[in-house]
Scaffold this motif. Structure first.
Motif, PDB file in Angstrom:
ATOM      1  N   PRO A 335     -13.000  12.433   5.432  1.00 52.27           N
ATOM      2  CA  PRO A 335     -13.743  13.060   6.543  1.00 52.27           C
ATOM      3  C   PRO A 335     -15.217  12.661   6.497  1.00 52.27           C
ATOM      4  N   LEU A 336     -15.742  12.221   7.629  1.00 52.38           N
ATOM      5  CA  LEU A 336     -17.133  11.773   7.723  1.00 52.38           C
ATOM      6  C   LEU A 336     -17.859  12.574   8.783  1.00 52.38           C
ATOM      7  N   ARG A 337     -19.032  13.042   8.443  1.00 53.03           N
ATOM      8  CA  ARG A 337     -19.830  13.804   9.419  1.00 53.03           C
ATOM      9  C   ARG A 337     -20.462  12.889  10.451  1.00 53.03           C
ATOM     10  N   HIS A 338     -20.799  11.678  10.041  1.00 53.25           N
ATOM     11  CA  HIS A 338     -21.445  10.728  10.935  1.00 53.25           C
ATOM     12  C   HIS A 338     -20.709   9.394  10.857  1.00 53.25           C
ATOM     13  N   SER A 339     -20.841   8.620  11.915  1.00 47.80           N
ATOM     14  CA  SER A 339     -20.190   7.320  11.967  1.00 47.80           C
ATOM     15  C   SER A 339     -20.879   6.352  11.014  1.00 47.80           C
ATOM     16  N   ILE A 340     -20.088   5.502  10.365  1.00 48.92           N
ATOM     17  CA  ILE A 340     -20.632   4.460   9.481  1.00 48.92           C
ATOM     18  C   ILE A 340     -20.253   3.080   9.999  1.00 48.92           C
ATOM     19  N   VAL A 341     -20.118   2.971  11.308  1.00 56.38           N
ATOM     20  CA  VAL A 341     -19.788   1.691  11.932  1.00 56.38           C
ATOM     21  C   VAL A 341     -20.899   0.683  11.643  1.00 56.38           C
ATOM     22  N   ASN A 342     -20.504  -0.554  11.342  1.00 58.64           N
ATOM     23  CA  ASN A 342     -21.407  -1.665  11.034  1.00 58.64           C
ATOM     24  C   ASN A 342     -22.109  -1.517   9.686  1.00 58.64           C
ATOM     25  N   GLN A 343     -21.781  -0.470   8.929  1.00 61.79           N
ATOM     26  CA  GLN A 343     -22.312  -0.341   7.577  1.00 61.79           C
ATOM     27  C   GLN A 343     -21.408  -1.117   6.618  1.00 61.79           C
ATOM     28  N   GLN A 350     -11.442  -3.179 -10.311  1.00 63.90           N
ATOM     29  CA  GLN A 350     -11.356  -2.850 -11.723  1.00 63.90           C
ATOM     30  C   GLN A 350     -10.821  -4.038 -12.515  1.00 63.90           C
ATOM     31  N   LEU A 351     -11.020  -3.988 -13.846  1.00 67.28           N
ATOM     32  CA  LEU A 351     -10.581  -5.083 -14.693  1.00 67.28           C
ATOM     33  C   LEU A 351      -9.065  -5.197 -14.737  1.00 67.28           C
ATOM     34  N   ASP A 352      -8.350  -4.084 -14.414  1.00 67.41           N
ATOM     35  CA  ASP A 352      -6.890  -4.135 -14.427  1.00 67.41           C
ATOM     36  C   ASP A 352      -6.311  -4.600 -13.101  1.00 67.41           C
ATOM     37  N   GLY A 353      -7.162  -4.915 -12.115  1.00 66.42           N
ATOM     38  CA  GLY A 353      -6.690  -5.427 -10.842  1.00 66.42           C
ATOM     39  C   GLY A 353      -6.764  -4.432  -9.699  1.00 66.42           C
ATOM     40  N   ASP A 354      -6.846  -3.128  -9.985  1.00 64.14           N
ATOM     41  CA  ASP A 354      -6.959  -2.132  -8.920  1.00 64.14           C
ATOM     42  C   ASP A 354      -8.356  -2.173  -8.312  1.00 64.14           C
ATOM     43  N   PHE A 355      -8.490  -1.578  -7.119  1.00 65.49           N
ATOM     44  CA  PHE A 355      -9.802  -1.532  -6.484  1.00 65.49           C
ATOM     45  C   PHE A 355      -9.951  -0.200  -5.751  1.00 65.49           C
ATOM     46  N   ALA A 356     -11.205   0.151  -5.484  1.00 64.26           N
ATOM     47  CA  ALA A 356     -11.523   1.362  -4.741  1.00 64.26           C
ATOM     48  C   ALA A 356     -12.704   1.063  -3.832  1.00 64.26           C
ATOM     49  N   ALA A 357     -12.797   1.804  -2.735  1.00 59.65           N
ATOM     50  CA  ALA A 357     -13.878   1.620  -1.759  1.00 59.65           C
ATOM     51  C   ALA A 357     -14.902   2.736  -1.923  1.00 59.65           C
ATOM     52  N   TYR A 358     -16.186   2.364  -1.912  1.00 60.32           N
ATOM     53  CA  TYR A 358     -17.270   3.323  -2.080  1.00 60.32           C
ATOM     54  C   TYR A 358     -18.295   3.118  -0.965  1.00 60.32           C
ATOM     55  N   PHE A 359     -18.852   4.244  -0.521  1.00 66.81           N
ATOM     56  CA  PHE A 359     -19.967   4.204   0.428  1.00 66.81           C
ATOM     57  C   PHE A 359     -20.993   5.225  -0.016  1.00 66.81           C
ATOM     58  N   ALA A 360     -22.239   4.763  -0.215  1.00 63.45           N
ATOM     59  CA  ALA A 360     -23.315   5.627  -0.728  1.00 63.45           C
ATOM     60  C   ALA A 360     -22.902   6.240  -2.057  1.00 63.45           C
ATOM     61  N   ASP A 361     -22.241   5.433  -2.908  1.00 66.48           N
ATOM     62  CA  ASP A 361     -21.783   5.844  -4.229  1.00 66.48           C
ATOM     63  C   ASP A 361     -20.754   6.970  -4.173  1.00 66.48           C
ATOM     64  N   ARG A 362     -20.080   7.101  -3.045  1.00 65.06           N
ATOM     65  CA  ARG A 362     -19.033   8.108  -2.882  1.00 65.06           C
ATOM     66  C   ARG A 362     -17.717   7.393  -2.636  1.00 65.06           C
ATOM     67  N   LYS A 363     -16.708   7.784  -3.399  1.00 70.26           N
ATOM     68  CA  LYS A 363     -15.404   7.144  -3.269  1.00 70.26           C
ATOM     69  C   LYS A 363     -14.732   7.572  -1.980  1.00 70.26           C
ATOM     70  N   LEU A 364     -14.218   6.601  -1.242  1.00 70.83           N
ATOM     71  CA  LEU A 364     -13.567   6.861   0.030  1.00 70.83           C
ATOM     72  C   LEU A 364     -12.058   6.848  -0.142  1.00 70.83           C
ATOM     73  N   ALA A 365     -11.407   7.738   0.580  1.00 75.13           N
ATOM     74  CA  ALA A 365      -9.941   7.723   0.639  1.00 75.13           C
ATOM     75  C   ALA A 365      -9.531   6.734   1.716  1.00 75.13           C
ATOM     76  N   ILE A 366      -8.739   5.756   1.335  1.00 76.10           N
ATOM     77  CA  ILE A 366      -8.331   4.720   2.276  1.00 76.10           C
ATOM     78  C   ILE A 366      -6.811   4.594   2.249  1.00 76.10           C
ATOM     79  N   SER A 367      -6.276   4.032   3.298  1.00 74.01           N
ATOM     80  CA  SER A 367      -4.845   3.768   3.366  1.00 74.01           C
ATOM     81  C   SER A 367      -4.629   2.429   4.049  1.00 74.01           C
ATOM     82  N   GLU A 368      -3.605   1.748   3.636  1.00 79.97           N
ATOM     83  CA  GLU A 368      -3.303   0.426   4.172  1.00 79.97           C
ATOM     84  C   GLU A 368      -2.646   0.541   5.537  1.00 79.97           C
TER      85      GLU A 368
END
Length: 506
Positions: A335-343, A350-368
């Motif tokens: 959930p985002l209070r403001h739009s982050i379009v074009n950001q 990670q070293l084991d091959g996994d990855f995560a998405a962060y914005f402003a040092d906050r981890k985002l929940a994403i889905s494929e």
């Protein structure tokens, strides 16, 4: 051309860092084991003369006892014509007695080598280099490198090693090859064991930010975030500590791995870190630093090694809050209070091959976003409509699917109705069906394509102007762009290839 030994190379590298403001004079004096005044003199001469400041003032000057060139040519002539079958010692004696020329034997050897009179040795001796003293304190400078070798089994692997220049304390690990992930893993493990160090002395490989990757090295970025300065060596001899460590490993570790019948990487790493280093290297090869005070610093609480010693990439957020990574589309579920379009979203791999998405040092929940399977038997036009219908079913939202696929809600609804009643072939646009009222006529479209292929280097705006001059037809550049996309002429390379193909066609 300037030839420098390892100590001179290190001096140039450190003083260059001081001139750039990356290393303080105090740290430079510790690295070079020189006084502050000496570092200031080096810095002043570096700003004036460049790297030539490290060259001694007498370099290049002829010595006072240099033998004249005329005498050298006279002796070489005597060797060729008169004394061609004399050995060097006999030759020296005969020159002194008969010709009244007194020359030392080793000087004669060099002169004879110049005219190929004496057979050279098959293996030449390596150049003598002056030994550089160790750093005074532990943690002041560490060296890192990788060594591809047949360490175990039948396939080559790479041993990545990091070693303290002052104490020879070491950490090493086997990897399939020398990669950024391997170097980061070794550095991270050493920092967790000892703490943060001052400088890292490495070669000019792209992994560490050498010429090939000077602007996008992950290791350079990680070291900058940790406050570690990278110093590049100009030759392998400059980082001789780690190079000699590899000689020891190849001499002792390889036969031990063979005797232990180790042929896989996990077992080799276990033996290296739990047997070889603790039982042999640490008690017999490590030394005490000159200075008891260590330069290692504990990792501050605000520094997360797991968030730094990883690979980071950035992706731009699209208008529908999606982004692409590794040929896959992802949508942001947080959930985002403001739009982050074009950001830009930060991708942390990670070293084991996994990855995560962060914005402003906050981890985002994403889905494929799972794209519909491709059905090429009906053609591209039908496939795009089928993809839009399946996307609407997957999302359960007609408006969202219309926005992602770039078509209207009504088009998806009508295409779905045709698919259910008449099948996929009903989605194919048949000739004879009236064109859209807003679309330009076919004759004008053919003229645009013809003009485009005649002048493939022109832009959309130039083509629009040419249409006005030649045919007195006013066409917007966006309309030309749509035609180019539909006809697969949207890049200059595609237009040139199509034009060249038409020229070759008889």
């Amino acid at each position: 051309m300037i030839i420098m030994d390892s100590q001179s190379q290190l001096t140039v590298d450190v003083i260059a860092k001081v001139a750039q403001g990356k290393i303080s004079i105090l740290n430079a004096s510790k690295l070079l084991n020189k006084s502050r005044r000496t570092i200031e003199r080096y810095l002043s001469r570096y700003k004036k003369d460049g790297i030539r400041f490290v060259v001694h003032g007498n370099t290049g000057r002829a010595p006072a006892n240099k033998i004249p060139g005329t005498l050298k040519r006279q002796v070489q002539s005597l060797i060729k014509e008169k004394y061609y079958d004399f050995n060097l010692q006999h030759l020296a004696d005969m020159l002194e007695v008969v010709e009244s020329i007194q020359v030392k034997r080793e000087t004669l050897r060099s002169w004879a080598h110049d005219i190929h009179h004496v057979k050279r040795a098959k293996h030449r001796r390596s150049k003598v280099r002056r030994r550089r003293e160790r750093m005074e304190s532990a943690g002041l400078m560490l060296q890192m490198d990788g060594s591809p070798h047949l360490w175990f089994g039948d396939n080559k692997s790479c041993l990545i090693t990091i070693i303290d220049d002052a104490t020879s304390d070491i950490h090493a690990e086997f990897f399939p090859s020398e990669t950024t992930v391997g170097c980061m893993k070794v550095m991270k493990a050493y920092i967790k064991k000892r703490g943060l160090f001052k400088t890292l002395y490495v070669d000019r490989a792209g992994i560490f930010g050498g010429p090939k990757r000077c602007n996008f090295s992950q290791m350079q970025r990680a070291c900058k975030e940790l406050g570690i300065e990278i110093i590049f060596a100009n030759s392998p001899q400059g980082k001789g500590r780690v190079e000699r460590a590899f000689d020891t490993f190849q001499d002792r570790l390889v036969p031990e791995l063979r005797l232990a019948e180790i042929a896989d990487m996990d077992s080799a790493n276990d033996y290296l870190q739990n047997v070889f280093i603790p039982d042999y290297w640490l008690p017999k090869l490590t030394v005490n630093a000159k200075n008891i005070r260590s330069e290692f610093k504990p990792v501050p609480k605000y520094i997360d090694l797991d968030a730094i010693c990883i690979q980071k990439e950035y992706r731009k957020i699209r208008r529908d809050h999606t982004f692409s990574f590794s040929n896959t589309m992802y949508t942001i579920d947080s959930p985002l209070r403001h739009s982050i379009v074009n950001q830009k979203v930060e991708i942390r791999k990670q070293l084991d091959g996994d990855f995560a998405a962060y914005f402003a040092d906050r981890k985002l929940a994403i889905s494929e976003i799972k794209e519909p399977s491709k059905l090429t038997e009906y053609g591209e036009e039908v496939q795009r409509k089928l993809d839009a219908i399946k996307l609407a079913e997957a999302l359960g939202n007609l408006s969202e699917a219309a926005r992602i696929s770039g078509c209207s809600r009504e088009s998806i609804y009508n295409n779905r109705r045709l698919l259910e009643t008449q099948g996929p072939l009903a989605l194919k646009r048949m000739y004879g069906i009236p064109r859209h009222t807003n679309r330009i006529d076919q004759d004008t479209e053919d003229k645009i394509i013809t003009l485009t292929l005649e002048k493939p280097h022109l832009t959309q705006i130039h083509i629009s102007g040419e249409m006005m001059k030649r045919y007195n037809i006013s066409i917007s550049h966006s309309t030309i762009r749509n035609i180019w996309v539909r006809e697969k002429l949207n890049t200059k390379v595609l237009r040139i290839e199509r034009a060249e193909a038409l020229e070759k066609t008889p």
